[in-house]
Design a protein around this motif. Sequence first.
Motif, short mmCIF file in Angstrom:
data_model
loop_
_atom_site.label_atom_id
_atom_site.label_comp_id
_atom_site.label_asym_id
_atom_site.label_seq_id
_atom_site.Cartn_x
_atom_site.Cartn_y
_atom_site.Cartn_z
N ARG A 166 0.95 -1.43 0.43
CA ARG A 166 0.07 -0.13 -0.02
C ARG A 166 0.90 1.40 0.18
O ARG A 166 1.57 1.26 0.20
CB ARG A 166 -1.12 0.13 1.63
N ASN A 167 -0.17 2.68 -0.07
CA ASN A 167 0.76 3.72 -0.22
C ASN A 167 1.45 3.64 1.41
O ASN A 167 0.34 3.63 1.89
CB ASN A 167 -0.20 4.48 -1.10
N LEU A 168 2.26 4.80 1.74
CA LEU A 168 2.47 5.13 2.54
C LEU A 168 3.36 6.38 2.78
O LEU A 168 4.45 6.62 2.01
CB LEU A 168 3.56 4.63 3.51
N ARG A 169 2.73 7.59 3.65
CA ARG A 169 3.77 8.65 3.34
C ARG A 169 4.31 8.77 4.85
O ARG A 169 3.64 9.11 5.47
CB ARG A 169 3.08 9.73 3.28
N LEU A 170 5.77 8.19 5.27
CA LEU A 170 6.72 8.83 6.46
C LEU A 170 7.15 9.86 6.61
O LEU A 170 8.07 10.27 5.67
CB LEU A 170 7.61 7.68 6.45
N GLU A 171 7.19 10.62 7.29
CA GLU A 171 7.44 12.59 7.18
C GLU A 171 8.19 12.23 8.61
O GLU A 171 7.93 11.84 9.60
CB GLU A 171 6.15 13.11 7.42
N VAL A 172 9.50 12.95 8.50
CA VAL A 172 10.43 14.01 10.06
C VAL A 172 10.35 15.44 9.64
O VAL A 172 11.05 15.32 8.72
CB VAL A 172 11.84 12.66 9.83
N GLN A 173 10.07 15.35 11.20
CA GLN A 173 10.30 17.00 11.27
C GLN A 173 11.31 17.05 11.93
O GLN A 173 11.18 16.72 13.42
CB GLN A 173 9.05 17.10 11.67
N VAL A 174 12.36 18.12 12.01
CA VAL A 174 13.75 18.67 12.72
C VAL A 174 13.42 20.00 12.79
O VAL A 174 13.97 20.74 11.51
CB VAL A 174 15.17 17.91 12.20
N PRO A 181 13.88 23.62 15.23
CA PRO A 181 14.77 24.11 16.16
C PRO A 181 13.17 23.93 17.66
O PRO A 181 13.95 24.16 18.93
CB PRO A 181 15.06 26.04 15.96
N TYR A 182 12.43 23.85 17.13
CA TYR A 182 10.75 23.88 18.01
C TYR A 182 10.57 22.51 18.05
O TYR A 182 9.54 22.42 18.94
CB TYR A 182 10.28 24.78 17.85
N ARG A 183 11.00 21.39 17.11
CA ARG A 183 10.31 20.36 16.78
C ARG A 183 10.87 19.02 16.39
O ARG A 183 11.75 19.29 15.71
CB ARG A 183 8.81 21.18 16.56
N PHE A 184 10.66 18.03 17.09
CA PHE A 184 11.30 17.01 16.55
C PHE A 184 9.40 15.90 16.26
O PHE A 184 9.52 15.59 17.86
CB PHE A 184 12.57 16.55 16.66
N GLY A 185 10.00 15.44 15.23
CA GLY A 185 8.77 14.10 15.24
C GLY A 185 8.29 13.49 14.13
O GLY A 185 8.91 13.91 12.52
N THR A 186 7.71 12.65 14.45
CA THR A 186 7.22 11.65 12.63
C THR A 186 5.77 11.56 12.47
O THR A 186 5.59 11.70 13.12
CB THR A 186 8.27 10.13 13.31
N LYS A 187 5.62 11.24 11.20
CA LYS A 187 4.17 11.02 11.23
C LYS A 187 3.84 10.36 10.09
O LYS A 187 4.65 10.55 8.66
CB LYS A 187 3.88 13.21 10.65
N SER A 188 3.25 9.47 9.93
CA SER A 188 2.98 8.00 9.13
C SER A 188 1.67 8.88 8.36
O SER A 188 0.20 9.02 9.35
CB SER A 188 3.05 7.51 9.16
N ALA A 189 1.13 8.84 6.72
CA ALA A 189 0.47 8.87 6.49
C ALA A 189 -0.07 8.51 5.40
O ALA A 189 0.58 7.86 4.53
CB ALA A 189 -0.27 10.50 5.69
N TYR A 190 -1.63 7.65 5.77
CA TYR A 190 -2.15 7.16 4.62
C TYR A 190 -2.47 7.34 3.16
O TYR A 190 -3.89 8.65 3.79
CB TYR A 190 -2.51 5.53 4.55
#
Length: 218
Positions: A72-80, A82-91
């Motif tokens: 299946r399709n999957l979009r995985l985002e990593v944000q770095v 100075p104010y935020r670090f996180g990961t987010k997945s979206a289908y």
Amino acid sequence: MDSAELLDLLGNANRRRILRLLAHKPCYVTEISEYIGVSPKAVIDHLSKLEEAGLVESRTDDQRRKYFSIARNLRLEVQVSPYRFGTKSAYPASRGLDISTCRHLTIDVSHDEGDDLTDVTRELKRLEQLENELSMAQRWVQGRLTEVRERLSERVEDDEGDGRLYAEVISALANGARDVDAVSREVEAPPELVEESLSWLAERGVAERDGDEWRLSE
């Protein structure tokens, strides 16, 4: 599987190479082994982990040869930042989603229903261009978010001396966190400190409380 676990899974270079190959065509173990230059046993182990995560699926042909393909399709985002670090997945959204009901969306969401080669090619080109434009818009938004958080942090520091925490608390409320525990998890700070921050913001008309829930003032 959450986005952090997916990030760990895709941290392996050989698994990424397997997915890159499967993005072109379904393959069986020997093909994959020859392509990435590792043993069939190691390939099977990688495929097992990818299957468990729901990224890969398999089928058996008439010669009882097992083929693997991307599930299946999957979009995985990593944000770095100075104010935020996180990961987010979206289908991908379901085909039945009416995106035109999103009141803040101003892009052209019409689509071509034609089935001949020219129509489908035209629709592919339009969507590829739209994806590039959205990517550029996202980069612009991320840059502006960092600038605004910096300004917010500086304004709060003048009064309180810990502007970054207050900026993060405000961001958490803007992202939908509604109680102290939710904000605490979002900013990774003790609930007591978050409660103090929210009270300080409420005194200045930035946030407001309704029972156990908090929100940004209109």
